[in-house]
Scaffold this active site. Structure first.
Site, PDB file in Angstrom:
ATOM      1  N   ASP A 133      13.611  49.303 -81.609  1.00 26.02           N
ATOM      2  CA  ASP A 133      12.276  49.208 -82.202  1.00 26.02           C
ATOM      3  C   ASP A 133      12.261  49.599 -83.676  1.00 26.02           C
ATOM      4  OD1 ASP A 133       9.742  48.284 -81.637  1.00 26.02           O
ATOM      5  OD2 ASP A 133       8.939  50.250 -81.133  1.00 26.02           O
ATOM      6  N   GLU A 156       1.959  51.310 -81.552  1.00 21.90           N
ATOM      7  CA  GLU A 156       2.224  52.343 -82.562  1.00 21.90           C
ATOM      8  C   GLU A 156       2.834  51.800 -83.834  1.00 21.90           C
ATOM      9  OE1 GLU A 156       6.116  51.372 -81.675  1.00 21.90           O
ATOM     10  OE2 GLU A 156       4.463  51.583 -80.270  1.00 21.90           O
ATOM     11  N   ASP A 206      10.969  53.999 -78.608  1.00 24.72           N
ATOM     12  CA  ASP A 206       9.563  53.812 -78.264  1.00 24.72           C
ATOM     13  C   ASP A 206       9.373  53.870 -76.752  1.00 24.72           C
ATOM     14  OD1 ASP A 206       6.892  53.214 -78.201  1.00 24.72           O
ATOM     15  OD2 ASP A 206       7.180  51.056 -78.507  1.00 24.72           O
ATOM     16  N   ARG A 236       2.139  49.246 -85.680  1.00 29.08           N
ATOM     17  CA  ARG A 236       1.137  48.891 -86.706  1.00 29.08           C
ATOM     18  C   ARG A 236       0.537  50.133 -87.352  1.00 29.08           C
ATOM     19  NH1 ARG A 236      -2.027  45.717 -82.151  1.00 29.08           N
ATOM     20  NH2 ARG A 236       0.150  45.588 -81.516  1.00 29.08           N
ATOM     21  N   LYS A 255       5.552  52.788 -71.283  1.00 29.50           N
ATOM     22  CA  LYS A 255       6.070  51.486 -70.892  1.00 29.50           C
ATOM     23  C   LYS A 255       6.625  51.538 -69.463  1.00 29.50           C
ATOM     24  CE  LYS A 255       7.636  50.207 -75.556  1.00 29.50           C
ATOM     25  NZ  LYS A 255       6.911  48.935 -75.710  1.00 29.50           N
TER      26      LYS A 255
END
Length: 502
Positions: free
Chosen positions: A292, A353, A274, A355, A281
């Site tokens: 992740d 992302e 991620d 969810r 990030k």
């Protein structure tokens, strides 16, 4: 590791290292410990008498002392392991004790260890055997996997020693071996770098595991997502050169279930790396984002345990795996996507992302017939702000389902704290352009607004959401466990599933 059970007098066990457990029997507020061994073997008691009265050993959880060439014993070394206060002794301390025995052997270059099965008053022998075996299995792994000068310090044999044959203890040890090995399977997946464990490879490893233990496994990719109209899942996938993987694992009990029997759905977030996507990030710590997919790993490990333990309940697991990357085709803040359920979602932050993939995974699990749902995900940093690194955040729409889950925690030894997921938070994810948006309108209650988003896709189906973001990685080595992936939730999910078979 080969975990064995033998019936033998402790004094005659020839082993490089014999471990025995000790507790502090003093009152909880007493400053001076009063130590007691959890064995009635007279030869062992005599060998450790001087140490127990010396004041050097306090018997706190994970405390150890080694006696070389113990008098009257065939063992080369005697290891005393502290389990803390006797009054508060739980299954989790026993699990840690089993792990401490193995971890103590590793730096000494010992390939074998024997553990004296403890004499207990309030804990069943079967449960004690199970958790000690779990601790043994979990303790042997170190995560320096790709070091070119890696030294193999694994313990090849752990022998649990009992005074007389016991079918109850034998069954407990076997159960512990299964659950511990399944949790290790999860931990090994989570430890893999993102360039090695792509969504495709995660699907391959899940399929290989399923073939080994007798589970049905189907692995789909881009075409299936479009066929199912999984617009939410696909949005996350579309920015990566690596195709997504939709992994569906099915366990069918040996005896056909009656009509209306529960079907349990396990849904996992499998973001194998991620970056945050367009909402990228910070560089600091991004290397950890290989973890992740720990929620997906937990579900794959739990399915392995379920297949081998054979509970009388049908279980379907849906894993949604993708990379979240920021290329020219990546989804963008401001985009509106349509989930499989038909609900429209405004993308406010592409780093929210997990969810999005879970939204389609949860809805799909319902279409496959699941009557009870649980999902696990490294979903929010906010849960760590709320609970620290001691508890998993738990959210649900059904009190009875939560009660079933929490009833198994005394055995699993994992810690969860229920946070609110009530309708008065729903306004926090309302979108001015779509049905909902993928983050809250403010930064407050971030783990709750994430849970509220998922709740939109389960409807009235009893559901639990586990936000494992703070607990999926151990930041420091413990006396009983290596630094690295924890495999959190495998044991608790397995217990929850088994509760529906009772």
């Amino acid at each position: 590791m080969d975990t064995k059970l033998i019936s033998q007098d402790l004094a005659t066990v020839a082993t490089p290292l014999l471990a025995v457990f000790a507790v502090d029997t003093a009152e909880p507020k007493s400053e001076k410990p009063s130590l007691s061994l959890l064995t009635t073997n007279e030869a062992v008691s005599a060998a450790v008498a001087a140490v127990l009265t010396s004041g050097e050993f306090k018997a706190a959880v994970g405390d150890t002392v080694v006696i070389h060439a113990p008098a009257g014993l065939a063992a080369e070394r005697l290891l005393i392991i502290g389990l803390g206060k006797k009054k508060s002794l739980s299954l989790d301390e026993l699990r840690k004790g089993g792990g401490t025995a193995v971890r103590a052997a590793k730096p000494r270059g010992l390939r074998e260890v024997a553990i004296a099965f403890p004499t207990l008053e309030t804990i069943s022998a079967a449960h004690a055997a199970r958790v000690i075996a779990e601790g043994i299995e979990l303790s042997d792994i170190d995560y320096d996997t790709y070091k070119s000068d890696r030294k193999d310090l694994s313990v090849t044999t752990a022998t649990v020693v009992i005074s007389a044959p016991s079918a109850e203890i034998e069954a407990g040890v076997e159960e512990g071996r299964i659950i511990g090995a399944s949790q290790n399977f999860t931990r090994e997946l989570v430890n893999e770098p993102g360039n090695i464990l792509t969504p495709t490879v995660l699907g391959q490893r899940a399929a290989a595991m399923c073939a080994e233990v007798g589970l049905k496994c189907e692995v789909y990719s881009t075409e299936k997502l479009h066929e199912l109209k999984m617009g939410s899942f696909w949005a996350v996938s579309q920015g990566s050169a690596e195709p997504p993987a939709l992994i569906v694992m099915t366990y069918e009990p040996e005896v056909a279930q009656a009509e209306g029997a529960p079907v349990i759905g396990l849904v996992g977030k499998g973001i194998t790396f991620d970056t945050g996507g367009i909402s990228i990030k910070p560089a600091d710590g991004m290397e950890k984002m290989k973890y992740d997919m720990a929620g997906a790993g937990a579900m794959i490990g739990a399915m392995r345990a379920i297949a081998l333990l054979k509970p009388a309940v049908k279980v379907i697991s849906v894993v949604c795996s993708a990379e979240n990357m920021p290329d020219g085709k990546a989804f963008k803040p401001g985009d509106v996507v349509t989930a499989m359920s038909g609900k429209t979602i405004e993308i406010v932050n592409t780093d929210a992302e997990g969810r999005l993939v879970l939204a389609d995974g949860l809805h799909y699990a319902k279409t496959l017939g699941c009557t009870h749902l649980i999902n696990a995900a490294t979903l929010t940093g906010a849960v760590a702000i709320a609970l620290g690194k001691l508890n998993v955040g738990l959210f649900s729409n059904d009190d009875a389902t939560v009660e079933k889950f929490t009833s198994g925690l005394a055995v699993s030894g994992e810690k969860y704290w229920r946070l609110p997921c009530t309708d008065d938070y729903a306004d926090q994810i309302k979108s001015p352009i779509a049905d909902i948006q993928n983050t809250g309108i403010t930064r407050y209650g971030g783990s709750i607004t994430a849970a509220m988003f998922l709740k939109e896709f389960v409807g009235e189906t009893p559901w639990i959401h586990l936000d494992i973001a703070a607990m999926a990685w151990n930041d420091e080595t413990k006396p009983w466990l290596a630094k690295g992936p924890s495999g959190i939730a495998v044991r608790s999910i397995t217990e929850w599933v088994r509760s529906y078979a009772e």
